[in-house]
Design a protein around this motif. Structure first.
Motif, mmCIF file in Angstrom:
data_model
loop_
_atom_site.group_PDB
_atom_site.id
_atom_site.type_symbol
_atom_site.label_atom_id
_atom_site.label_comp_id
_atom_site.label_asym_id
_atom_site.label_seq_id
_atom_site.Cartn_x
_atom_site.Cartn_y
_atom_site.Cartn_z
ATOM 1 N N TYR A 95 0.813 -1.219 0.000
ATOM 2 C CA TYR A 95 0.000 0.000 0.000
ATOM 3 C C TYR A 95 0.848 1.271 0.000
ATOM 4 C CZ TYR A 95 -3.962 -3.023 0.961
ATOM 5 O OH TYR A 95 -4.922 -3.989 0.875
ATOM 6 N N GLY A 96 2.131 1.127 -0.312
ATOM 7 C CA GLY A 96 2.996 2.301 -0.343
ATOM 8 C C GLY A 96 3.263 2.891 1.027
ATOM 9 N N MET A 97 3.117 2.070 2.086
ATOM 10 C CA MET A 97 3.383 2.539 3.451
ATOM 11 C C MET A 97 4.669 1.861 3.933
ATOM 12 S SD MET A 97 -0.611 2.361 4.706
ATOM 13 C CE MET A 97 -0.266 2.453 6.466
ATOM 14 N N ASP A 98 5.789 2.442 3.490
ATOM 15 C CA ASP A 98 7.088 1.800 3.726
ATOM 16 C C ASP A 98 7.568 1.896 5.175
ATOM 17 O OD1 ASP A 98 7.284 0.942 1.109
ATOM 18 O OD2 ASP A 98 8.244 2.784 0.435
ATOM 19 N N HIS A 99 6.874 2.687 6.003
ATOM 20 C CA HIS A 99 7.289 2.834 7.404
ATOM 21 C C HIS A 99 6.840 1.647 8.268
ATOM 22 C CE1 HIS A 99 3.125 4.386 7.348
ATOM 23 N NE2 HIS A 99 3.063 3.821 8.541
ATOM 24 N N CYS A 100 5.979 0.795 7.746
ATOM 25 C CA CYS A 100 5.390 -0.259 8.585
ATOM 26 C C CYS A 100 6.443 -1.276 9.022
ATOM 27 C CB CYS A 100 4.272 -0.966 7.822
ATOM 28 S SG CYS A 100 2.840 0.088 7.529
ATOM 29 N N ARG A 101 6.535 -1.476 10.318
ATOM 30 C CA ARG A 101 7.523 -2.410 10.871
ATOM 31 C C ARG A 101 6.861 -3.349 11.868
ATOM 32 N NH1 ARG A 101 11.752 1.548 13.278
ATOM 33 N NH2 ARG A 101 12.012 -0.216 14.692
ATOM 34 N N PRO A 102 7.243 -4.629 11.817
ATOM 35 C CA PRO A 102 6.687 -5.568 12.798
ATOM 36 C C PRO A 102 7.248 -5.300 14.199
ATOM 37 C CG PRO A 102 8.373 -6.647 11.478
ATOM 38 C CD PRO A 102 8.197 -5.266 10.906
ATOM 39 N N PHE A 103 6.601 -5.815 15.201
ATOM 40 C CA PHE A 103 7.050 -5.633 16.587
ATOM 41 C C PHE A 103 6.436 -6.716 17.455
ATOM 42 C CE2 PHE A 103 3.165 -3.228 15.872
ATOM 43 C CZ PHE A 103 2.370 -3.545 16.952
ATOM 44 N N THR A 104 7.005 -6.886 18.607
ATOM 45 C CA THR A 104 6.371 -7.693 19.640
ATOM 46 C C THR A 104 5.967 -6.735 20.746
ATOM 47 O OG1 THR A 104 7.770 -9.581 19.127
ATOM 48 C CG2 THR A 104 6.657 -9.597 21.258
ATOM 49 N N PRO A 105 4.682 -6.647 21.048
ATOM 50 C CA PRO A 105 4.260 -5.713 22.098
ATOM 51 C C PRO A 105 4.969 -6.013 23.417
ATOM 52 C CG PRO A 105 2.346 -6.639 20.975
ATOM 53 C CD PRO A 105 3.551 -7.405 20.505
ATOM 54 N N ASP A 106 5.250 -4.982 24.199
ATOM 55 C CA ASP A 106 5.791 -5.183 25.545
ATOM 56 C C ASP A 106 4.772 -5.891 26.419
ATOM 57 O OD1 ASP A 106 8.425 -3.392 25.621
ATOM 58 O OD2 ASP A 106 6.902 -2.448 24.349
ATOM 59 N N ARG A 107 3.512 -5.739 26.055
ATOM 60 C CA ARG A 107 2.449 -6.390 26.817
ATOM 61 C C ARG A 107 1.310 -6.751 25.858
ATOM 62 N NH1 ARG A 107 -1.611 -3.171 30.896
ATOM 63 N NH2 ARG A 107 -2.775 -4.978 31.651
ATOM 64 N N TRP A 108 1.032 -8.037 25.739
ATOM 65 C CA TRP A 108 -0.189 -8.462 25.044
ATOM 66 C C TRP A 108 -1.345 -8.235 26.000
ATOM 67 C CZ3 TRP A 108 0.175 -9.479 20.028
ATOM 68 C CH2 TRP A 108 1.340 -10.043 19.498
ATOM 69 N N LEU A 109 -2.485 -7.855 25.491
ATOM 70 C CA LEU A 109 -3.638 -7.591 26.349
ATOM 71 C C LEU A 109 -4.634 -8.743 26.287
ATOM 72 C CD1 LEU A 109 -4.201 -3.807 25.554
ATOM 73 C CD2 LEU A 109 -3.094 -4.814 27.579
ATOM 74 N N GLU A 110 -5.318 -8.953 27.402
ATOM 75 C CA GLU A 110 -6.348 -9.989 27.480
ATOM 76 C C GLU A 110 -7.643 -9.384 28.018
ATOM 77 O OE1 GLU A 110 -6.174 -12.988 26.335
ATOM 78 O OE2 GLU A 110 -3.996 -13.147 26.006
ATOM 79 N N ASP A 111 -8.747 -10.037 27.722
ATOM 80 C CA ASP A 111 -10.037 -9.599 28.226
ATOM 81 C C ASP A 111 -9.972 -9.453 29.742
ATOM 82 O OD1 ASP A 111 -12.842 -9.188 27.183
ATOM 83 O OD2 ASP A 111 -13.259 -10.604 28.795
ATOM 84 N N GLY A 112 -10.474 -8.322 30.240
ATOM 85 C CA GLY A 112 -10.471 -8.097 31.683
ATOM 86 C C GLY A 112 -9.243 -7.381 32.201
ATOM 87 N N ASP A 113 -8.232 -7.213 31.340
ATOM 88 C CA ASP A 113 -7.053 -6.439 31.756
ATOM 89 C C ASP A 113 -7.415 -4.963 31.914
ATOM 90 O OD1 ASP A 113 -5.329 -8.563 31.781
ATOM 91 O OD2 ASP A 113 -4.311 -8.061 29.908
ATOM 92 N N GLN A 114 -6.495 -4.245 32.540
ATOM 93 C CA GLN A 114 -6.631 -2.795 32.622
ATOM 94 C C GLN A 114 -5.380 -2.159 32.069
ATOM 95 O OE1 GLN A 114 -7.561 -2.042 36.812
ATOM 96 N NE2 GLN A 114 -9.722 -1.994 36.245
ATOM 97 N N VAL A 115 -5.533 -1.009 31.423
ATOM 98 C CA VAL A 115 -4.375 -0.228 30.982
ATOM 99 C C VAL A 115 -4.503 1.159 31.589
ATOM 100 C CG1 VAL A 115 -4.065 -1.495 28.824
ATOM 101 C CG2 VAL A 115 -5.479 0.562 28.839
ATOM 102 N N THR A 116 -3.371 1.783 31.821
ATOM 103 C CA THR A 116 -3.396 3.121 32.401
ATOM 104 C C THR A 116 -2.880 4.149 31.398
ATOM 105 O OG1 THR A 116 -1.192 2.826 33.332
ATOM 106 C CG2 THR A 116 -3.058 2.281 34.757
ATOM 107 N N ILE A 117 -3.431 5.337 31.507
ATOM 108 C CA ILE A 117 -2.908 6.523 30.824
ATOM 109 C C ILE A 117 -2.776 7.570 31.917
ATOM 110 C CG2 ILE A 117 -3.296 8.285 29.053
ATOM 111 C CD1 ILE A 117 -5.130 6.273 27.592
#
Ligand SMILES: [Zn+2]
Length: 221
Positions: free
Chosen positions: A103-125
């Motif tokens: 799609y002409g989006m050459d910036h796209c890079r794979p990664f492994t998240p520091d944290r995979w999320l699961e149902d019922g988890d909480q995230v903070t901002i």
């Protein structure tokens, strides 16, 4: 008493797909998260500077390139973690560079998240907490983030105003998507405003009335 909301944000449509990237911050601490940085990091960083907030993490609803394409680059540039999606989306993230080239989006890079999320988890901002709801269907590892105090949810491509996410991709599942919407989103409340991955905001109540795919009258609910 201030009536300033505890969680604030701006939407930055990014990539040729006009994906609703959200810069979301805690009013008390001015600490921010970028939800779904698909691309155009310069515009995202400019928005953070304009708002006077410090980006502390990347949150990803699902592994599609228009949502996650620039997550790796943003995290590396700022030295911040990536949280989400749920790990069933790993196969999408692994192929994100190859998809991006298409799609002409050459910036796209794979990664492994520091944290995979699961149902019922909480995230903070900052000092605010959002709940995580695993909503498969559009992708198998899609998550929705809900901030109860604000009656606000970030739903990615699960639900759109007047529509629902596509399910014609690998591991898409229409029945699972409908189940996610009716059993995970509707219980959050009709008054919840949602930020979809594309297009204008709406409320769950409005979609239960008028969405041609998931209105109560359509589903016989
Ligand atoms: Zn998507």
């Amino acid at each position: 008493m201030s009536n300033s909301p505890p969680l604030q944000g701006v939407i930055i449509p990014v990539t040729p797909f006009q994906q609703n990237c959200s810069l979301v911050w805690c009013a008390a601490t001015k600490r921010a998260a970028v939800v779904d940085p698909g691309g155009e990091l310069d515009r995202i960083l400019a928005a953070a500077e304009k708002q006077g907030v410090v980006i502390e993490k990347v949150l990803v609803t699902h592994g599609h390139l228009d949502h996650a394409g620039a997550a790796a680059e943003l995290a590396a540039q700022l030295g911040i973690p990536i949280e989400g999606p749920q790990r069933e989306d790993a196969f999408w993230i692994e192929r994100i560079a190859e998809q991006g080239k298409r799609y002409g989006m050459d910036h796209c890079r794979p990664f492994t998240p520091d944290r995979w999320l699961e149902d019922g988890d909480q995230v903070t901002i900052g000092a605010e907490t959002l709940s995580v709801h695993h909503c498969p269907g559009h992708t198998p590892g899609h998550v929705v983030l809900h901030h109860p105090a604000s009656r606000l949810a970030f739903v990615g491509d699960v639900l759109l105003r007047g529509s629902i996410g596509r399910t014609d991709f690998p591991r898409g599942d229409h029945a699972a998507l409908i189940r996610s919407i009716t059993t995970k989103l509707w219980p959050l409340g009709n008054d919840v405003t949602f930020v979809p991955g594309h297009g204008p905001l709406s409320t769950f109540g409005q979609e239960r009335l008028a969405n041609p795919f998931v209105a109560d009258a359509v589903l016989g609910g």
